[in-house]
Structure formats: structure tokens, C-alpha cells
Design an enzyme around this catalytic site. Structure first.
Site, PDB file in Angstrom:
ATOM      1  N   ALA A   8      25.857  26.323  15.110  1.00  0.00           N
ATOM      2  CA  ALA A   8      25.381  27.413  15.977  1.00  0.00           C
ATOM      3  C   ALA A   8      24.392  26.864  16.982  1.00  0.00           C
ATOM      4  O   ALA A   8      23.342  27.441  17.244  1.00  0.00           O
ATOM      5  CB  ALA A   8      24.739  28.521  15.140  1.00  0.00           C
ATOM      6  N   GLY A   9      24.743  25.698  17.544  1.00  0.00           N
ATOM      7  CA  GLY A   9      23.944  25.130  18.622  1.00  0.00           C
ATOM      8  C   GLY A   9      24.317  25.777  19.944  1.00  0.00           C
ATOM      9  O   GLY A   9      24.765  26.929  19.983  1.00  0.00           O
ATOM     10  N   GLY A  12      28.552  26.209  19.911  1.00  0.00           N
ATOM     11  CA  GLY A  12      28.988  27.134  18.866  1.00  0.00           C
ATOM     12  C   GLY A  12      28.239  28.443  18.919  1.00  0.00           C
ATOM     13  O   GLY A  12      28.819  29.515  18.697  1.00  0.00           O
ATOM     14  N   ASN A 102      33.496  16.367  21.841  1.00  0.00           N
ATOM     15  CA  ASN A 102      33.748  15.552  23.025  1.00  0.00           C
ATOM     16  C   ASN A 102      34.490  14.278  22.653  1.00  0.00           C
ATOM     17  O   ASN A 102      34.372  13.768  21.543  1.00  0.00           O
ATOM     18  CB  ASN A 102      32.424  15.201  23.705  1.00  0.00           C
ATOM     19  CG  ASN A 102      31.711  16.442  24.219  1.00  0.00           C
ATOM     20  OD1 ASN A 102      32.354  17.375  24.697  1.00  0.00           O
ATOM     21  ND2 ASN A 102      30.394  16.459  24.116  1.00  0.00           N
ATOM     22  N   LYS A 185      39.044  16.611  30.172  1.00  0.00           N
ATOM     23  CA  LYS A 185      37.637  16.917  29.925  1.00  0.00           C
ATOM     24  C   LYS A 185      36.863  15.639  29.618  1.00  0.00           C
ATOM     25  O   LYS A 185      35.726  15.459  30.060  1.00  0.00           O
ATOM     26  CB  LYS A 185      37.488  17.904  28.770  1.00  0.00           C
ATOM     27  CG  LYS A 185      36.013  18.266  28.548  1.00  0.00           C
ATOM     28  CD  LYS A 185      35.735  19.005  27.281  1.00  0.00           C
ATOM     29  CE  LYS A 185      34.233  19.193  27.106  1.00  0.00           C
ATOM     30  NZ  LYS A 185      33.878  19.872  25.844  1.00  0.00           N
ATOM     31  N   GLU A 267      25.590  11.193  22.517  1.00  0.00           N
ATOM     32  CA  GLU A 267      26.971  10.941  22.092  1.00  0.00           C
ATOM     33  C   GLU A 267      27.580   9.783  22.881  1.00  0.00           C
ATOM     34  O   GLU A 267      28.710   9.867  23.358  1.00  0.00           O
ATOM     35  CB  GLU A 267      27.803  12.194  22.271  1.00  0.00           C
ATOM     36  CG  GLU A 267      27.414  13.343  21.363  1.00  0.00           C
ATOM     37  CD  GLU A 267      28.378  14.503  21.472  1.00  0.00           C
ATOM     38  OE1 GLU A 267      29.245  14.647  20.594  1.00  0.00           O
ATOM     39  OE2 GLU A 267      28.268  15.260  22.456  1.00  0.00           O
TER      40      GLU A 267
END
Length: 304
Positions: A8-9, A12, A102, A185, A267
Site C-alpha cells: 500500500a505504497g 498499490g 518495474n 514501460k 531499483e
């Protein structure tokens, strides 16, 4: 469909919150600390059109209650291994797993963990972050979700998944070309991430500096060449989106840049490391992308 949002960042929290706002059956799988924040403040979505507060249904790994029809995986790449363990009890024989991660490395891991019949592809385009209070801040009007079977074949579950992932506040797009969508993407993220982290500035700041416009064009050319060599040449719409994203005069940045300036993990491996490796695999020169990955690797080593 009974839907589990893993994480839930910013990503999300935004899409799951909008779905909950639309009355969909959504449960968030979160850590205890995040659960407490959501219990205390609610899931707050702040955007260009104002603020919305959702009271989400949350569970932690030790209170996960049975199988779900749909699992949406919205964690950072470095959190994938633990997330797969935490969500495993939620995955049943006909569960669909849609990742919003990603890069591409997670595809093999999902298929290995849950089988190709459950692992789908997914993409999201959104500029959002969590503020100091843990609220989701949407920084632009772009909020697009795509999903579909990795093999590109029709699947009887697609209409149900489409309904479950459709709200009134964002663009929801079932796709039978999801693998191509994911590669495009990845190209966008690698280019924008390389430019903003290498130059330590926003798109507007880069373009205002001497040589900035040329730098962005060179990185984009490298990224497009990698996609072509890998057998996924960028379609006109993706090329247009990339060029638009690099030509602005505003404060647009990448998520890696925002994590970098906060001193948070980045990332780099999933977005740039794997992309540079793909370039090397096909003998495509990628000096700018490689330089950005090297710089981020130094940053990550210093954090460690």
C-alpha cells in the site's frame, strides 16, 4: 472478484484506494507498521483534484485469510522475494497474479512461484509518492493501469479481472500485448531514470542546462535500440510518450531520482542493471545508460 493488493505504497495505495473508493472488494496485505498508519489516518489520496480518504481493509502476512481471485503485486523489486512468500497462501488454483513491478526480471520469478497459468503481466503509469505522513500524493493526472495474459491469448478470466481493476478515477486497460507494453514501460523508466539520476535534476532542469536536450535524446536512442535488438521495437505511441516525457520544462522526475534524493534504496538493478545487460547481450552500445547504472551502484554500495 476478491482482490488482494500486496503493498500500500504510492502505487498499490493509489490504485487499490481508488478501487476501494469505487466499491470493489479490495484487501491490502501490508506490514504491521503500515497497517497501523492506515488504521490511524486512513488511506489518504492527495491529487490535483483534492483529497480522498478511504478506510481500507488490511491484513498482515500472519492474518492472511484464504485464497483470493486476484492478487495485484505492487512492491519494489527489492521487496519481491519476501512478498512472494507473504502472498503465497492467497494464491489458489484459479488465482490471477498481476504484477505492477518495474523491469522484466519478476516475470520468471512469478511463473516459477505460481505457474504460468496464474502469472500475468501488468504495467502502471503514474507519478506518485508517499509523503512524510504516509499519504499517497499523485503528482500529475497520469494514472493508467494495464494487465493481461503473458502469452497474449484470450483468457476467460479477463473480463472478470477487467471489472475488478476498473474504477472511475483512472484508466484501466486489458491488453493482449502486455509483454510489449511492459518492455515499452521499461524503456521509458530506464531513460527517464538514467537522465534524472545521472544529472541529479528534474527534466526541466536538465533541458535548461547546456547540452541537456541532447543528453536526453542520446539516452532515449540507446534505450530504443535495445528494445529493437531484443525483438520488441517501440511502437509509435511509446516513442511519442518517451519524447514528451523528456521534453518538458517542469519538475518531472523519476521514482529512482526521488528515492535517491531521500537517501532511500533505489531499483537500479531491475530498471538499469538488467537493461544494460540486455544491451550487452545484443551488442548494443549503451554508454549513457551504463554510466547511470554505475553511478547508482556506487550510491547503493555507500548506503550498504
Amino acid at each position: 472478484m476478491r482482490t488482494l493488493l500486496v503493498g500500500a505504497g504510492a502505487t498499490g495505495g493509489y490504485f487499490g484506494g481508488r478501487l476501494a473508493q469505487a466499491g470493489k472488494d479490495v484487501t491490502f496485505l501490508v506490514r504491521p507498521g503500515r497497517q497501523e498508519t492506515l488504521r490511524r489516518r486512513g488511506l489518504r489520496l492527495k491529487g490535483p483534484d483534492g483529497e480522498t480518504v478511504v478506510q481500507p481493509h488490511t491484513v498482515t502476512a500472519d492474518t492472511l485469510d484464504g485464497h483470493f481471485d486476484l492478487v495485484v503485486l505492487a512492491v519494489k523489486s527489492y521487496g519481491l522475494e519476501q512478498a512472494l512468500l507473504d502472498m503465497a497462501p492467497a494464491v489458489g488454483p484459479r488465482t490471477v497474479v498481476v504484477p505492477l513491478l518495474n523491469g522484466m526480471r519478476h516475470v520468471d520469478e512469478l511463473e516459477g512461484a505460481f505457474g504460468p497459468e496464474r502469472a500475468w503481466g501488468g504495467v502502471c503509469l503514474i507519478s506518485a509518492t508517499l509523503d512524510d505522513d504516509g499519504d499517497v500524493v499523485q503528482m500529475s493526472g497520469l494514472h493508467r493501469l494495464g494487465y493481461g495474459p503473458l502469452d497474449g491469448a484470450e483468457d476467460e478470466r479477463l473480463p472478470e479481472v477487467t471489472y475488478a481493476l476498473s474504477g472511475t478515477e483512472f484508466d484501466s486497460n486489458p491488453s493482449l500485448t502486455i509483454v510489449q507494453d511492459m518492455w515499452e514501460k521499461w524503456m521509458f523508466l530506464a531513460t527517464l531514470g538514467a537522465a534524472t539520476t545521472l544529472m541529479r535534476g528534474s527534466v526541466g532542469e536538465i533541458n535548461a542546462a547546456p547540452g541537456g536536450l541532447d543528453l536526453g535524446a542520446r539516452i532515449a536512442a540507446e534505450a530504443m535500440a535495445v528494445l529493437t535488438a531484443a525483438g520488441h521495437p517501440a511502437r509509435p505511441g511509446a516513442v511519442s510518450l518517451l519524447r514528451t516525457g523528456l521534453s518538458g520544462t517542469g519538475v518531472s522526475t523519476s521514482s529512482m531520482y526521488r528515492d535517491l534524493v531521500r537517501g532511500a534504496p533505489v531499483e537500479a538493478d531491475a530498471i538499469l542493471g538488467d537493461f544494460v545487460a540486455e544491451a550487452a547481450k545484443h551488442d548494443v552500445p549503451a554508454p549513457m545508460l551504463s554510466a547511470a547504472y554505475t553511478a547508482l551502484s556506487i550510491y547503493s554500495a555507500r548506503r550498504a
